[in-house]
Design a protein around this motif. Sequence first.
Motif, PDB file in Angstrom:
ATOM      1  N   GLY A  70       0.442  -9.967 -15.080  1.00  0.00           N
ATOM      2  CA  GLY A  70      -0.679  -9.355 -14.450  1.00  0.00           C
ATOM      3  C   GLY A  70      -1.480 -10.077 -13.589  1.00  0.00           C
ATOM      4  O   GLY A  70      -1.247 -11.455 -13.427  1.00  0.00           O
ATOM      5  N   GLY A  71      -2.459  -9.681 -13.069  1.00  0.00           N
ATOM      6  CA  GLY A  71      -3.542 -10.321 -12.206  1.00  0.00           C
ATOM      7  C   GLY A  71      -4.424  -9.119 -11.361  1.00  0.00           C
ATOM      8  O   GLY A  71      -4.501  -8.174 -12.146  1.00  0.00           O
ATOM      9  N   ARG A  72      -4.984  -9.430 -10.277  1.00  0.00           N
ATOM     10  CA  ARG A  72      -5.756  -8.602  -9.627  1.00  0.00           C
ATOM     11  C   ARG A  72      -5.304  -8.437  -8.221  1.00  0.00           C
ATOM     12  O   ARG A  72      -4.783  -9.450  -7.681  1.00  0.00           O
ATOM     13  N   ILE A  73      -5.556  -7.434  -7.665  1.00  0.00           N
ATOM     14  CA  ILE A  73      -5.309  -7.075  -6.141  1.00  0.00           C
ATOM     15  C   ILE A  73      -6.609  -6.732  -5.555  1.00  0.00           C
ATOM     16  O   ILE A  73      -7.436  -5.682  -6.013  1.00  0.00           O
ATOM     17  N   LYS A  74      -6.985  -7.258  -4.446  1.00  0.00           N
ATOM     18  CA  LYS A  74      -8.029  -6.955  -3.461  1.00  0.00           C
ATOM     19  C   LYS A  74      -7.507  -6.186  -2.222  1.00  0.00           C
ATOM     20  O   LYS A  74      -6.595  -6.693  -1.465  1.00  0.00           O
ATOM     21  N   HIS A  75      -7.315  -4.931  -2.135  1.00  0.00           N
ATOM     22  CA  HIS A  75      -7.115  -4.065  -1.065  1.00  0.00           C
ATOM     23  C   HIS A  75      -8.044  -3.562   0.051  1.00  0.00           C
ATOM     24  O   HIS A  75      -8.873  -2.795  -0.454  1.00  0.00           O
ATOM     25  N   ASP A  76      -7.859  -4.325   1.003  1.00  0.00           N
ATOM     26  CA  ASP A  76      -8.849  -3.773   2.008  1.00  0.00           C
ATOM     27  C   ASP A  76      -8.145  -3.080   3.143  1.00  0.00           C
ATOM     28  O   ASP A  76      -7.371  -3.411   4.140  1.00  0.00           O
ATOM     29  N   ALA A  77      -8.057  -1.601   2.996  1.00  0.00           N
ATOM     30  CA  ALA A  77      -7.440  -0.845   4.001  1.00  0.00           C
ATOM     31  C   ALA A  77      -7.586  -0.640   5.267  1.00  0.00           C
ATOM     32  O   ALA A  77      -7.066  -0.726   6.051  1.00  0.00           O
ATOM     33  N   ALA A  78      -9.035  -0.844   5.532  1.00  0.00           N
ATOM     34  CA  ALA A  78      -9.569  -0.891   6.968  1.00  0.00           C
ATOM     35  C   ALA A  78      -9.064  -2.051   7.628  1.00  0.00           C
ATOM     36  O   ALA A  78      -8.602  -1.978   8.883  1.00  0.00           O
ATOM     37  N   ASP A  79      -9.016  -3.419   6.983  1.00  0.00           N
ATOM     38  CA  ASP A  79      -8.341  -4.442   7.617  1.00  0.00           C
ATOM     39  C   ASP A  79      -6.979  -4.768   7.345  1.00  0.00           C
ATOM     40  O   ASP A  79      -6.276  -5.712   7.986  1.00  0.00           O
ATOM     41  N   LYS A  80      -6.421  -3.923   6.600  1.00  0.00           N
ATOM     42  CA  LYS A  80      -4.897  -3.872   6.465  1.00  0.00           C
ATOM     43  C   LYS A  80      -4.690  -5.484   5.648  1.00  0.00           C
ATOM     44  O   LYS A  80      -3.660  -6.165   6.221  1.00  0.00           O
ATOM     45  N   LYS A  81      -5.175  -5.507   4.792  1.00  0.00           N
ATOM     46  CA  LYS A  81      -5.119  -6.905   4.077  1.00  0.00           C
ATOM     47  C   LYS A  81      -5.073  -6.439   2.456  1.00  0.00           C
ATOM     48  O   LYS A  81      -5.636  -5.598   1.854  1.00  0.00           O
ATOM     49  N   LEU A  82      -3.988  -7.359   1.884  1.00  0.00           N
ATOM     50  CA  LEU A  82      -4.000  -7.354   0.401  1.00  0.00           C
ATOM     51  C   LEU A  82      -4.069  -8.557   0.094  1.00  0.00           C
ATOM     52  O   LEU A  82      -3.411  -9.634   0.543  1.00  0.00           O
ATOM     53  N   HIS A  83      -4.860  -9.119  -1.137  1.00  0.00           N
ATOM     54  CA  HIS A  83      -4.917 -10.548  -1.787  1.00  0.00           C
ATOM     55  C   HIS A  83      -4.642 -10.297  -3.284  1.00  0.00           C
ATOM     56  O   HIS A  83      -5.196  -9.585  -3.748  1.00  0.00           O
ATOM     57  N   VAL A  84      -3.364 -10.936  -3.589  1.00  0.00           N
ATOM     58  CA  VAL A  84      -2.924 -11.069  -5.066  1.00  0.00           C
ATOM     59  C   VAL A  84      -3.523 -12.361  -5.675  1.00  0.00           C
ATOM     60  O   VAL A  84      -3.339 -13.371  -5.063  1.00  0.00           O
ATOM     61  N   TYR A  85      -4.120 -12.375  -6.803  1.00  0.00           N
ATOM     62  CA  TYR A  85      -4.628 -13.448  -7.448  1.00  0.00           C
ATOM     63  C   TYR A  85      -4.837 -13.209  -9.066  1.00  0.00           C
ATOM     64  O   TYR A  85      -4.702 -12.079  -9.581  1.00  0.00           O
ATOM     65  N   GLY A  86      -5.086 -14.196  -9.526  1.00  0.00           N
ATOM     66  CA  GLY A  86      -5.510 -14.296 -11.109  1.00  0.00           C
ATOM     67  C   GLY A  86      -4.530 -13.796 -11.962  1.00  0.00           C
ATOM     68  O   GLY A  86      -3.253 -14.227 -11.889  1.00  0.00           O
ATOM     69  N   TYR A  87      -4.723 -13.351 -13.229  1.00  0.00           N
ATOM     70  CA  TYR A  87      -3.727 -13.260 -14.418  1.00  0.00           C
ATOM     71  C   TYR A  87      -4.177 -12.303 -15.311  1.00  0.00           C
ATOM     72  O   TYR A  87      -5.434 -11.712 -15.311  1.00  0.00           O
ATOM     73  N   SER A  88      -3.422 -11.958 -16.155  1.00  0.00           N
ATOM     74  CA  SER A  88      -3.825 -10.929 -17.371  1.00  0.00           C
ATOM     75  C   SER A  88      -4.046 -11.913 -18.724  1.00  0.00           C
ATOM     76  O   SER A  88      -3.173 -12.637 -18.918  1.00  0.00           O
ATOM     77  N   GLN A  89      -5.139 -11.557 -19.336  1.00  0.00           N
ATOM     78  CA  GLN A  89      -5.232 -12.315 -20.594  1.00  0.00           C
ATOM     79  C   GLN A  89      -4.140 -11.662 -21.648  1.00  0.00           C
ATOM     80  O   GLN A  89      -3.779 -12.653 -22.705  1.00  0.00           O
ATOM     81  N   GLY A  90      -3.766 -10.685 -21.627  1.00  0.00           N
ATOM     82  CA  GLY A  90      -2.892 -10.009 -22.528  1.00  0.00           C
ATOM     83  C   GLY A  90      -1.375 -10.492 -22.372  1.00  0.00           C
ATOM     84  O   GLY A  90      -0.360 -10.789 -23.126  1.00  0.00           O
ATOM     85  N   TYR A  91      -0.971 -10.347 -20.863  1.00  0.00           N
ATOM     86  CA  TYR A  91       0.440 -10.480 -20.433  1.00  0.00           C
ATOM     87  C   TYR A  91       0.637 -11.813 -19.748  1.00  0.00           C
ATOM     88  O   TYR A  91       1.736 -12.066 -19.670  1.00  0.00           O
ATOM     89  N   GLY A  92      -0.351 -12.419 -19.324  1.00  0.00           N
ATOM     90  CA  GLY A  92      -0.234 -13.741 -18.740  1.00  0.00           C
ATOM     91  C   GLY A  92      -0.062 -13.525 -17.270  1.00  0.00           C
ATOM     92  O   GLY A  92      -0.444 -12.220 -16.600  1.00  0.00           O
ATOM     93  N   LYS A  93       0.164 -14.585 -16.318  1.00  0.00           N
ATOM     94  CA  LYS A  93       0.092 -14.368 -14.973  1.00  0.00           C
ATOM     95  C   LYS A  93       1.595 -13.766 -14.392  1.00  0.00           C
ATOM     96  O   LYS A  93       2.455 -14.355 -14.892  1.00  0.00           O
ATOM     97  N   ALA A  94       1.307 -12.911 -13.663  1.00  0.00           N
ATOM     98  CA  ALA A  94       2.600 -12.362 -12.919  1.00  0.00           C
ATOM     99  C   ALA A  94       3.050 -13.404 -11.817  1.00  0.00           C
ATOM    100  O   ALA A  94       2.201 -14.358 -11.496  1.00  0.00           O
ATOM    101  N   ASP A  95       4.321 -13.237 -11.730  1.00  0.00           N
ATOM    102  CA  ASP A  95       4.843 -14.286 -10.457  1.00  0.00           C
ATOM    103  C   ASP A  95       4.258 -13.413  -9.131  1.00  0.00           C
ATOM    104  O   ASP A  95       5.041 -12.645  -8.604  1.00  0.00           O
ATOM    105  N   HIS A  96       3.209 -13.913  -8.606  1.00  0.00           N
ATOM    106  CA  HIS A  96       2.675 -13.385  -7.550  1.00  0.00           C
ATOM    107  C   HIS A  96       3.296 -13.250  -6.252  1.00  0.00           C
ATOM    108  O   HIS A  96       3.351 -12.414  -5.467  1.00  0.00           O
ATOM    109  N   ASP A  97       4.337 -14.264  -6.167  1.00  0.00           N
ATOM    110  CA  ASP A  97       5.257 -14.432  -4.980  1.00  0.00           C
ATOM    111  C   ASP A  97       6.021 -13.130  -4.941  1.00  0.00           C
ATOM    112  O   ASP A  97       6.386 -12.481  -4.108  1.00  0.00           O
TER     113      ASP A  97
END
Length: 119
Positions: A70-97
């Motif tokens: 897992g991780g986090r997503i910052k979704h900015d619909a107005a600017d049509k941007k998504l930023h994927v980052y971080g990790y999950s403490q329980g599941y580890g980091k997802a392959d963001h690619d």
Amino acid sequence: MSETLNKVVDVDIDPNGVFKYILIHVKDNGMEKKIVRGYQRCDYHADIFDETEAVLKKISSSLKAKCLGGGRIKHDAADKKLHVYGYSQGYGKADHDISVSILKTKYSDYDITWSDEGY
């Protein structure tokens, strides 16, 4: 792809904001695919997984899910941007690619980036 697996949408995330997300591997009778789920309403990555498993069970009892990280997503619909980052403490980091490539199937007109920075 199995008919049942085709009923599982590739991407289901909140329409705006910053929230936790997970990358999930879904199997159905030898067929498989990866999906992305992310919701502000879920306090923990495990909550997202539990919610997704419940939805999958309603589609078919033959669907099996495994969280790949897992991780986090910052979704900015107005600017049509998504930023994927971080990790999950329980599941580890997802392959963001991989997550970004799946997100591009739904948000093809967005600027989508990812980073290993942050939590």
